[in-house]
Design an enzyme around this catalytic site. Structure first.
Site, short mmCIF file in Angstrom:
data_model
loop_
_atom_site.label_atom_id
_atom_site.label_comp_id
_atom_site.label_asym_id
_atom_site.label_seq_id
_atom_site.Cartn_x
_atom_site.Cartn_y
_atom_site.Cartn_z
N GLU A 170 0.81 -1.22 0.00
CA GLU A 170 0.00 0.00 0.00
C GLU A 170 0.85 1.28 0.00
O GLU A 170 0.43 2.30 -0.52
CB GLU A 170 -0.96 0.02 1.19
CG GLU A 170 -2.11 -0.97 1.08
CD GLU A 170 -1.78 -2.36 1.58
OE1 GLU A 170 -0.59 -2.63 1.90
OE2 GLU A 170 -2.70 -3.18 1.69
N PHE B 3 -12.35 -6.91 13.49
CA PHE B 3 -11.26 -7.42 12.66
C PHE B 3 -10.86 -6.36 11.63
O PHE B 3 -11.68 -5.81 10.93
CB PHE B 3 -11.70 -8.71 11.95
CG PHE B 3 -10.63 -9.25 11.04
CD1 PHE B 3 -9.41 -9.69 11.57
CD2 PHE B 3 -10.81 -9.30 9.67
CE1 PHE B 3 -8.41 -10.16 10.73
CE2 PHE B 3 -9.82 -9.78 8.83
CZ PHE B 3 -8.62 -10.21 9.36
N GLN B 4 -9.58 -6.06 11.57
CA GLN B 4 -9.01 -5.07 10.66
C GLN B 4 -9.62 -3.69 10.82
O GLN B 4 -9.76 -2.94 9.87
CB GLN B 4 -9.10 -5.55 9.21
CG GLN B 4 -8.23 -6.79 9.00
CD GLN B 4 -7.96 -7.13 7.55
OE1 GLN B 4 -8.81 -6.91 6.70
NE2 GLN B 4 -6.80 -7.69 7.30
N LYS C 88 -17.87 -0.21 5.16
CA LYS C 88 -18.34 -1.19 4.17
C LYS C 88 -19.84 -1.08 3.93
O LYS C 88 -20.29 -1.11 2.79
CB LYS C 88 -18.00 -2.60 4.69
CG LYS C 88 -18.38 -3.73 3.74
CD LYS C 88 -17.92 -5.07 4.33
CE LYS C 88 -18.49 -6.27 3.60
NZ LYS C 88 -17.85 -6.52 2.31
N MET D 131 24.30 8.50 2.96
CA MET D 131 24.18 9.82 3.56
C MET D 131 24.39 9.76 5.07
O MET D 131 25.00 10.66 5.66
CB MET D 131 22.80 10.43 3.23
CG MET D 131 22.63 11.84 3.74
SD MET D 131 23.92 12.94 3.13
CE MET D 131 23.14 13.60 1.66
#
Ligand SMILES: Cc1ncc(C[n+]2csc(CCOP(=O)(O)OP(=O)(O)O)c2C)c(N)n1
Ligand SMILES: [Mg+2]
Lengths: 160, 588
Positions: B71, B133-134, B183, B501
């Site tokens: 993602e 959940f999630q 949802k 760096m």
């Protein structure tokens, strides 16, 4: 310098946390914060007391204004204004001190709002400095607990 | 406090929402319709349970829905697409881990003011707050790194909120806006009001400059003897390179750019002194330090630019043009603020000068002659340079060669570290939107997915990610995305076997104690390319560099990885050590 800001905010979920998150995230300080609905239930008014030099206060005002949920920001301590804070104080009230408590409350025009065999709960309203003065005087007599609301403030109405 | 409870109902945001009976359509369908209406042609996303209704709808839509491999890659790709094209980038993520994986991408876009809409799925409303959940409070998590964000709790708010999100993302000072959609909202029937112009009571960016301030700024320019234009990403975001170039040329004022501003003014123009700040050119930093008028356009006086604040541009009066009032006098006290869209401000300044009897092009050239000569002298004294070391590949040489062989015309993305700074110094960007780099957040792993986004926007352009061996591993999985969609980007890895760096700081400030910076194990990037169906090329000596780049540039149908085995312990110079004055540059 202490500044009292008045912020009109859209009354939406999470709007308040945008304001408080801004202060914590940018390291500005909040001395007190008071929020409730205005006449228009879709708008809340928030009174916020903060400290900082001119540049910091300017940043705070601009950053607040930048929040999408903020409608208006004013630094009301720039002009004349009235401020009030309320405090509830639970005093130890034993035989020896009851009269003293009542006397002090009376001087500050407070009132007793709850009584138990060992305590008085008193309510006092006034400027932040008056509230502090009351607490200082009552402390030696025996404070069990205090709850302060934080300051609410309103700019003075124009004289004409 | 009742506003903090999760409620449906319609608080008064949507003054553009007309209450009249209308037919309703399914939420997911409405989202797609809305995206099409907003002109979205490409989405970068990654699916999951709560967002399946939307994925299903996307299948029949004209929108290209590209599947990334992580993602973070989706958000950076949308960001690269946005930076390259100027359009709003769109990323689509599922709830919970999908959304949290996107946060670095969102913060990256936020720091650089990139227009973007991130759509996240959320658990059904009835489960919110239950540790479902999630479930994660992504609106809470991204509050400080989005321009604004929404949880759509009333189905009928869905369409107005999406429109507002696009409007906010692309107007004023742009930025990412996140819309979290439960949802069940996407599955319900929602209103689809007609699109009308969006007006928000609480959001009205000042785009037109105040005429009085314009006049003040111009008068300061008439007086100045040692003026400098200090140009930032705002000029690119507002598409005002043309106006800026006109101003610089007709007034003969030398120009320096921030990392975000590179390309806003042609890097090959004799008035350009390149980048300023920590790794800016000697001439750029000197001219700012000695200027008597600093004209900041769409730049924000970041600490990488100013160094020690109390010694920054001490002799200069400061004009600051910016659309965001909070940027003005935040770090450095500004004398003449000009809150406006850079384009409008520059147009107004150009017009004021053109119509002023006191302004004369030839006279200005004469007035600034000594100053320009001084600047050129600084530049001649300490130009950007590096030591040639025979067959050892110097990273600066690689960039110079890429610059030469692409005619300075490629879209370049970078990772973060030395690779990024060498690119900024040695590639001469002549066009805006040509350099895509994570400036504000400095996100390693940005370059590859951003390159993919840019290539999707401009399939016919050469797009090259100039990478470090460390950074490239942070989103290397996106090679598969590139392959899947034929996004034939090129990756040039400046392989020094170090987090270079950071190693440089350790060399200079920690007594060469290389704690945690040697990368003892890196994959064989040529073999890795093959594994991803790409072409892998390698140069070990200076004489191989040009051939490798030529070969890579000749391949148009495949992803190419070029692995340049560079001098291991090379440093980026000049360098202003953090917190020091800009004139205290280390030159080698
Ligand atoms: C995600 C992230 N983690 C850590 C850093 C800190 N950091 C800045 S530059 C750098 C080294 C990058 O190494 P490499 O990609 O090999 O580039 P080089 O400097 O060697 O060109 C690191 C670790 C960062 N910018 N981003
Ligand atoms: Mg490296």
């Amino acid at each position: 310098m202490k500044h009292t800001l008045s912020v009109l905010l859209r009354n939406k979920p999470g709007a308040l946390s945008r304001v408080t998150g801004l202060f914590s995230g940018r390291g500005f300080n909040i001395e007190s914060l008071c929020v409730a609905e205005t006449l228009d239930p879709q708008v809340s008014c928030l009174t916020l007391v903060t400290r900082g030099n001119e540049q910091i206060i300017e940043q705070i005002m601009k950053q607040l204004h930048k929040l999408i949920d903020v409608i208006k920001v004013s630094d009301i301590s720039e002009g004349e204004y009235v401020e009030r804070e309320m405090v509830l104080i639970r005093m130890k009230a034993e035989a020896g001190t009851r009269a003293e408590v009542l006397r002090v409350i009376d001087i500050f025009r407070g009132k007793v709002v709850d009584v138990s065999p060992t305590s008085y709960t008193v309510e006092i309203t006034g400027s932040e400095s008056k509230v502090r003065a009351v607490i200082d005087i009552l402390r030696p007599i025996g404070i069990k607990e205090i709850i302060r609301t934080g300051t609410v403030a309103m700019a003075r109405a124009p004289k004409k | 406090m009742k506003q903090l409870t999760l409620r449906t109902g319609k608080p008064g945001v949507h003054n553009h929402f007309k209450e009249e009976p209308m037919s309703k359509i399914k939420g997911a369908k409405a989202i797609v319709q809305c995206l099409v209406e907003e002109g979205v042609d490409t989405i970068f996303g990654f699916p999951g349970g709560v967002i399946l209704d939307l994925y299903d709808e996307l299948m029949d839509s004209p929108i290209k829905n590209l599947l990334v491999r992580h993602e973070q890659g989706a958000v950076h790709a949308a960001d690269g697409y946005a930076r390259a094209s100027g359009k709003v980038g769109v990323a689509l993520l599922t709830s919970g881990p999908g959304a949290t994986n996107g946060v670095t991408g969102i913060a990256t876009a936020y720091m650089d003011s990139i227009p973007m809409v991130v759509l996240t799925g959320q658990v059904p409303r009835a489960l919110i707050g239950n540790d479902a959940f999630q479930e994660v409070d992504i609106v809470g998590i991204t509050r400080p790194c989005t321009k604004h964000n929404y949880l759509v709790s009333n189905p009928d708010d869905l369409v107005p909120v999406l429109r507002e999100a696009f409007y906010l993302a692309s107007s004023g000072r742009p930025g990412p806006v996140l819309v979290d959609m439960p949802k069940d909202v996407m599955a319900s029937l929602v209103a689809y009001p007609e699109k009308t112009e969006i007006k928000m009571q609480t959001y009205q960016p000042t785009v037109e400059p105040h005429p009085g301030q314009v006049a003040k700024a111009c008068k300061a320019m008439l007086k100045a003897k040692r003026p400098v234009l200090y140009v930032g990403g705002g000029v690119i975001l507002s598409n005002s390179s043309k106006e800026l170039t006109e101003l610089a040329e007709k007034t003969q004022i030398p120009v320096t750019m921030t990392l975000m501003g590179l390309g806003a003014f042609p890097g090959t123009n004799p008035l350009s002194m390149g980048m300023l700040g920590m790794h800016g050119s000697y001439a750029a930093n000197m001219m700012v330090a000695k200027s008597d008028l600093l004209i900041a356009v769409g730049a924000r006086f970041d600490d990488r630019i100013t160094g020690r604040l109390d010694t920054f541009a001490q002799e200069a009066e400061i004009i600051h043009i910016d659309i965001d009032p909070t940027s003005i006098s935040k770090n450095v006290k500004v004398d003449i603020p000009l809150v406006a869209d850079c384009k409008n401000a520059l147009l107004a300044i150009n017009a004021w000068l053109d119509s002023s009897a006191e302004f004369d092009k030839a006279a200005f050239a004469e007035k600034h002659k000594v100053w320009i000569e001084q600047v050129q002298e600084w530049n001649a004294k300490h130009p950007l340079s590096y030591q040639d070391e025979g067959e050892i590949i110097k990273p600066q040489y690689v960039i110079e060669t890429i610059n030469r062989l692409t005619g300075g015309d490629a879209i370049i993305t970078t990772e973060v570290g030395q690779n990024q700074m060498w690119t900024a110094q040695f590639y001469k960007f002549n066009q805006p939107r040509q350099l895509l780099t994570s400036g504000g957040l400095g996100t390693m792993g940005y370059g590859l997915p951003a390159a993919i986004g840019a290539k999707i926007a401009f399939p016919d352009k050469t797009v090259i990610d100039i990478a470090g061996d460390g950074s490239i591993q942070m989103n290397i999985q996106e090679l598969a995305t590139a392959k899947q969609y034929g996004a034939a980007v090129k990756v040039a890895i400046l392989n020094n076997g170090y987090l270079g760096m950071v190693r440089q700081w350790q060399e200079l400030f920690y007594d060469k104690r290389y704690s945690g910076t040697p990368m003892e194990v890196t994959p064989d990037f040529v073999e890795l390319a093959k594994a991803y169906g790409a072409v892998g090329l390698r140069a070990r000596t200076k004489s191989e560099v040009e051939a490798v780049i030529k070969e890579a540039l000749a391949i148009n149908d495949k992803v190419v990885i070029m692995d340049f085995v560079i001098k291991r312990e090379e440093c980026v110079f000049p360098m202003i050590p953090a917190g020091r004055s800009t004139t205290e540059m280390l030159l080698a």
